[in-house]
Design a protein around this motif. Structure first.
Motif, PDB file in Angstrom:
ATOM      1  N   VAL A 222       0.832  -1.208   0.000  1.00  0.00           N
ATOM      2  CA  VAL A 222       0.000   0.000   0.000  1.00  0.00           C
ATOM      3  C   VAL A 222       0.868   1.260   0.000  1.00  0.00           C
ATOM      4  CG1 VAL A 222      -1.695   1.314   1.341  1.00  0.00           C
ATOM      5  CG2 VAL A 222      -1.972  -1.154   1.064  1.00  0.00           C
ATOM      6  N   ASP A 223       1.984   1.229   0.735  1.00  0.00           N
ATOM      7  CA  ASP A 223       2.889   2.385   0.759  1.00  0.00           C
ATOM      8  C   ASP A 223       3.404   2.712  -0.642  1.00  0.00           C
ATOM      9  OD1 ASP A 223       2.613   2.695   3.460  1.00  0.00           O
ATOM     10  OD2 ASP A 223       4.513   1.756   3.997  1.00  0.00           O
ATOM     11  N   ARG A 224       3.724   1.679  -1.418  1.00  0.00           N
ATOM     12  CA  ARG A 224       4.224   1.911  -2.786  1.00  0.00           C
ATOM     13  C   ARG A 224       3.111   2.421  -3.698  1.00  0.00           C
ATOM     14  NH1 ARG A 224       7.295  -2.785  -1.316  1.00  0.00           N
ATOM     15  NH2 ARG A 224       9.539  -2.369  -1.429  1.00  0.00           N
ATOM     16  N   MET A 225       1.927   1.844  -3.547  1.00  0.00           N
ATOM     17  CA  MET A 225       0.825   2.254  -4.416  1.00  0.00           C
ATOM     18  C   MET A 225       0.385   3.686  -4.120  1.00  0.00           C
ATOM     19  SD  MET A 225      -1.621  -1.117  -4.743  1.00  0.00           S
ATOM     20  CE  MET A 225      -1.179  -2.467  -5.874  1.00  0.00           C
ATOM     21  N   LYS A 226       0.562   4.124  -2.883  1.00  0.00           N
ATOM     22  CA  LYS A 226       0.123   5.474  -2.504  1.00  0.00           C
ATOM     23  C   LYS A 226       0.879   6.541  -3.309  1.00  0.00           C
ATOM     24  CE  LYS A 226      -0.301   8.553   1.501  1.00  0.00           C
ATOM     25  NZ  LYS A 226       0.665   9.566   1.076  1.00  0.00           N
ATOM     26  N   ASN A 227       2.083   6.207  -3.739  1.00  0.00           N
ATOM     27  CA  ASN A 227       2.851   7.166  -4.535  1.00  0.00           C
ATOM     28  C   ASN A 227       2.296   7.321  -5.946  1.00  0.00           C
ATOM     29  OD1 ASN A 227       4.693   7.556  -2.417  1.00  0.00           O
ATOM     30  ND2 ASN A 227       5.865   5.754  -3.009  1.00  0.00           N
ATOM     31  N   LEU A 228       1.389   6.415  -6.343  1.00  0.00           N
ATOM     32  CA  LEU A 228       0.878   6.421  -7.712  1.00  0.00           C
ATOM     33  C   LEU A 228      -0.568   6.898  -7.809  1.00  0.00           C
ATOM     34  CD1 LEU A 228       2.324   2.943  -8.799  1.00  0.00           C
ATOM     35  CD2 LEU A 228       3.280   5.200  -9.344  1.00  0.00           C
ATOM     36  N   SER A 229      -1.347   6.699  -6.733  1.00  0.00           N
ATOM     37  CA  SER A 229      -2.760   7.046  -6.809  1.00  0.00           C
ATOM     38  C   SER A 229      -3.311   7.311  -5.413  1.00  0.00           C
ATOM     39  CB  SER A 229      -3.542   5.904  -7.464  1.00  0.00           C
ATOM     40  OG  SER A 229      -4.931   6.152  -7.435  1.00  0.00           O
ATOM     41  N   ASN A 230      -4.434   8.040  -5.363  1.00  0.00           N
ATOM     42  CA  ASN A 230      -5.098   8.311  -4.088  1.00  0.00           C
ATOM     43  C   ASN A 230      -6.131   7.241  -3.734  1.00  0.00           C
ATOM     44  OD1 ASN A 230      -3.716  10.741  -3.649  1.00  0.00           O
ATOM     45  ND2 ASN A 230      -5.179  11.875  -4.913  1.00  0.00           N
ATOM     46  N   PHE A 231      -6.371   6.327  -4.667  1.00  0.00           N
ATOM     47  CA  PHE A 231      -7.417   5.330  -4.449  1.00  0.00           C
ATOM     48  C   PHE A 231      -6.906   3.931  -4.752  1.00  0.00           C
ATOM     49  CE2 PHE A 231      -9.430   9.334  -5.619  1.00  0.00           C
ATOM     50  CZ  PHE A 231     -10.250   9.539  -4.512  1.00  0.00           C
ATOM     51  N   LEU A 232      -7.517   2.969  -4.074  1.00  0.00           N
ATOM     52  CA  LEU A 232      -7.099   1.574  -4.196  1.00  0.00           C
ATOM     53  C   LEU A 232      -8.349   0.701  -4.221  1.00  0.00           C
ATOM     54  CD1 LEU A 232      -4.785  -0.672  -3.772  1.00  0.00           C
ATOM     55  CD2 LEU A 232      -5.390  -0.521  -1.363  1.00  0.00           C
ATOM     56  N   VAL A 233      -8.338  -0.310  -5.095  1.00  0.00           N
ATOM     57  CA  VAL A 233      -9.435  -1.271  -5.132  1.00  0.00           C
ATOM     58  C   VAL A 233      -8.992  -2.537  -4.410  1.00  0.00           C
ATOM     59  CG1 VAL A 233     -10.859  -2.754  -6.600  1.00  0.00           C
ATOM     60  CG2 VAL A 233     -10.422  -0.379  -7.280  1.00  0.00           C
ATOM     61  N   ILE A 234      -9.779  -2.936  -3.415  1.00  0.00           N
ATOM     62  CA  ILE A 234      -9.556  -4.210  -2.740  1.00  0.00           C
ATOM     63  C   ILE A 234     -10.624  -5.173  -3.232  1.00  0.00           C
ATOM     64  CG2 ILE A 234      -9.534  -5.428  -0.527  1.00  0.00           C
ATOM     65  CD1 ILE A 234      -8.635  -2.954   0.843  1.00  0.00           C
TER      66      ILE A 234
ATOM     67  N   GLU B  17      -5.176   2.019 -10.563  1.00  0.00           N
ATOM     68  CA  GLU B  17      -5.067   2.307 -11.993  1.00  0.00           C
ATOM     69  C   GLU B  17      -5.115   3.803 -12.220  1.00  0.00           C
ATOM     70  OE1 GLU B  17      -7.471   1.070 -16.059  1.00  0.00           O
ATOM     71  OE2 GLU B  17      -7.532  -0.271 -14.315  1.00  0.00           O
ATOM     72  N   THR B  18      -4.201   4.296 -13.034  1.00  0.00           N
ATOM     73  CA  THR B  18      -4.208   5.697 -13.455  1.00  0.00           C
ATOM     74  C   THR B  18      -4.163   5.727 -14.979  1.00  0.00           C
ATOM     75  OG1 THR B  18      -1.793   5.972 -13.533  1.00  0.00           O
ATOM     76  CG2 THR B  18      -2.861   6.265 -11.379  1.00  0.00           C
ATOM     77  N   ASP B  19      -4.109   6.937 -15.536  1.00  0.00           N
ATOM     78  CA  ASP B  19      -4.024   7.053 -16.992  1.00  0.00           C
ATOM     79  C   ASP B  19      -2.722   6.477 -17.522  1.00  0.00           C
ATOM     80  OD1 ASP B  19      -6.458   8.298 -16.980  1.00  0.00           O
ATOM     81  OD2 ASP B  19      -5.618  10.334 -16.940  1.00  0.00           O
TER      82      ASP B  19
ATOM     83  N   ARG C  95      -5.310   6.521   1.655  1.00  0.00           N
ATOM     84  CA  ARG C  95      -4.719   7.087   2.874  1.00  0.00           C
ATOM     85  C   ARG C  95      -5.374   6.504   4.124  1.00  0.00           C
ATOM     86  NH1 ARG C  95      -5.871  13.125   1.206  1.00  0.00           N
ATOM     87  NH2 ARG C  95      -7.736  11.975   0.567  1.00  0.00           N
ATOM     88  N   LYS C  96      -6.681   6.231   4.041  1.00  0.00           N
ATOM     89  CA  LYS C  96      -7.385   5.663   5.200  1.00  0.00           C
ATOM     90  C   LYS C  96      -6.949   4.228   5.462  1.00  0.00           C
ATOM     91  CE  LYS C  96     -11.250   8.819   4.666  1.00  0.00           C
ATOM     92  NZ  LYS C  96     -12.617   9.046   4.185  1.00  0.00           N
ATOM     93  N   LEU C  97      -6.711   3.482   4.386  1.00  0.00           N
ATOM     94  CA  LEU C  97      -6.210   2.114   4.550  1.00  0.00           C
ATOM     95  C   LEU C  97      -4.775   2.139   5.065  1.00  0.00           C
ATOM     96  CD1 LEU C  97      -6.542  -0.926   4.225  1.00  0.00           C
ATOM     97  CD2 LEU C  97      -5.805  -0.686   1.837  1.00  0.00           C
TER      98      LEU C  97
END
Length: 285
Positions: free
Chosen positions: A170-182, A195-197, A240-242
């Protein structure tokens, strides 16, 4: 309205400090609910507005050697105090080596939780350190806001992978997007996706196992028996909440679970002997 408790066992004091520190990482203010048998740390934000909710339950007998309380009335023998868990955590950390610690509700310039630690000394003169943590007494008419949250009927329940591993992802993904799908299935698979553009990243976990939920209505209805084990339930959440939830863990849970209400909510549960912590993160569109 009275409350007084005493802790003599250093292991119990350390354990309580870890729990309070974990809570302090999740929220700046919460309600401490005291009953004759339990302590609860409660955060109840409006889920409709994207807020998270937390319910942390401790059995007082597993922490306190002495425990006395009188609520505001005989019918509802409990006390609700709004407070900063970080202030309580700091106070407990300063008395980690004490021979005994007393926690009591007192009134100085305002209502306080007083933490009184008797420190070890080489002489016959005892040393006592006292901290006063300001609190606000929650009026009885608002107590209904701080009852145990009902567990929603979820589509999938799954054990979480090691929290440290999950935190690193999650720490690594946070650098790429503000949202995460679980997303997860009843076949023990979980994916963390963002996922981003420019980029799409997915981390797969397999063979995690799925908890068996009984007929206890308080635990939610649980997944439908006819549900396809391979079908994924998912929720898109604020990363960020996760991350905040994963960063704060200091209780070393024996079990960590995640319930997913498809495209609505994720419900995280940590269990450790005498402590249970539930954390609700609403999905975002």
């Amino acid at each position: 309205m009275k409350f007084r408790g005493k802790i003599v066992d250093i292991a119990c004091l350390n354990h309580l400090t870890r729990v309070v520190t974990t809570v302090s990482k999740l929220t700046k203010t919460c309600v401490l609910r005291l009953t004759p048998d339990n302590l609860f740390f409660v955060l109840s934000e409006k889920v409709a507005n994207g807020g998270v909710s937390m319910w942390c339950e401790l059995s007082q007998a597993n922490f306190f050697d002495e425990y006395q309380m009188e609520g505001v009335c005989s019918e509802d023998n409990e006390i609700c105090l709004e407070m900063s868990p970080e202030n309580l955590s700091r106070a407990l950390k300063t008395v980690q080596n004490a021979k005994s610690v007393k926690v009591k509700l007192s009134k100085k310039h305002c209502p306080c939780l007083s933490i009184v630690g008797e420190l070890p000394t080489l002489s016959s003169i005892s040393r006592v350190v006292t901290h006063h943590v300001p609190v606000n007494v929650v009026p009885r008419r608002l107590w209904h806001e701080f009852k145990e949250p009902s567990v929603p009927d979820f589509d999938v329940s799954i054990y979480l992978p090691p929290l440290k591993t999950m935190k690193n992802v999650v720490d690594r993904m946070k650098n790429l997007s503000n949202f995460l799908v679980i997303e997860a299935s009843l076949s023990g698979e979980m994916n963390l996706k963002m996922e981003t553009d420019l980029v799409s990243v997915t981390t797969h976990f397999k063979d995690l196992g799925n908890p068996a939920w009984g007929d206890d209505a308080s635990q939610g209805a649980g997944p439908s028996p006819s549900r396809d084990p391979e079908a994924m339930a998912q929720a898109r959440v604020d990363i960020r909440k996760l991350q905040q939830f994963l960063m704060g863990q200091q209780v070393n849970p024996s079990k960590a679970m995640c319930n997913i209400v498809h495209e609505t909510l994720i419900h995280l549960i940590l269990l450790h002997e005498d402590v249970s912590l539930q954390y609700f993160i609403p999905a975002v569109a």
